[in-house]
Write a protein that holds these residues in place. Sequence first.
Motif, short mmCIF file in Angstrom:
data_model
loop_
_atom_site.label_atom_id
_atom_site.label_comp_id
_atom_site.label_asym_id
_atom_site.label_seq_id
_atom_site.Cartn_x
_atom_site.Cartn_y
_atom_site.Cartn_z
N LEU A 269 0.74 -1.14 0.22
CA LEU A 269 0.01 0.04 0.02
C LEU A 269 0.45 1.18 0.10
O LEU A 269 0.34 2.46 -0.75
N ALA A 270 2.27 1.42 0.06
CA ALA A 270 3.18 2.05 0.40
C ALA A 270 3.27 2.96 -1.16
O ALA A 270 3.21 3.83 -1.13
N LEU A 271 2.76 1.91 -2.45
CA LEU A 271 2.67 2.36 -3.29
C LEU A 271 2.06 2.96 -4.13
O LEU A 271 1.83 3.76 -5.30
N VAL A 272 1.02 3.81 -3.55
CA VAL A 272 -0.52 3.52 -3.65
C VAL A 272 -0.95 4.98 -2.84
O VAL A 272 -0.18 5.80 -2.79
N GLY A 273 -1.79 5.56 -3.97
CA GLY A 273 -2.33 6.98 -3.00
C GLY A 273 -0.93 8.14 -3.13
O GLY A 273 -0.04 8.12 -3.50
N PRO A 274 -1.40 9.75 -2.63
CA PRO A 274 -0.83 9.79 -2.34
C PRO A 274 0.38 9.73 -1.96
O PRO A 274 0.52 9.44 -0.71
N SER A 275 1.90 11.09 -2.46
CA SER A 275 2.92 11.44 -1.21
C SER A 275 3.10 10.62 -0.23
O SER A 275 3.56 11.13 0.54
N SER A 276 2.05 11.67 0.48
CA SER A 276 2.41 12.33 1.17
C SER A 276 1.84 11.73 2.12
O SER A 276 1.63 12.47 3.80
N TRP A 277 0.81 11.01 2.18
CA TRP A 277 0.17 10.19 2.98
C TRP A 277 0.81 9.68 4.66
O TRP A 277 2.07 8.89 3.72
N GLU A 278 0.89 9.65 6.20
CA GLU A 278 1.49 9.12 6.92
C GLU A 278 0.67 7.16 7.17
O GLU A 278 2.26 6.88 7.34
#
Length: 149
Positions: free
Chosen positions: A43-52
């Motif tokens: 999941l670190a590869l998906v979504g906006p780059s700034s999510w924590e």
Amino acid sequence: MNIRIFSTTVTFLFISACADSNNGISEQIQTQFNASSTGPINLALVGPSSWERVCVLGPYTMNDHAEKILGFKWDATGKTSIGSNDGIYVLTFVKGNEVIAYTEHPRNKGDFMKMKPRCLNREQANLVRQSDNDGCVFLVTNQQAIIQR
């Protein structure tokens, strides 16, 4: 068009886009899911780059339960069909105390029912598959998979 109206409209669209549903995120997860029958889902590869952290809301989650999971108020039932749809999970991508993106993800492309905890830091968001006898594929953390072996 009046410049003031145009500026206000653009600002509103920009602000509202910060936390809009993004079907592309679910498609990215499905691409990983379909690429291999045994490979991990990162999941670190998906979504906006700034999510924590990413938090998963299960079927029939109402706003009060979403608040307990997220740690802050968010209108899950107003923004998604999670309150009435048992065929999806809502993945929320959080920065600080704000959902910056979310997606409705179909359960048949990775079921998050067994994933604990419900929120994962970006560094923990690499999930592995566990299949049951009925062919359902659950996505769990690496730690869960080690404990269950």
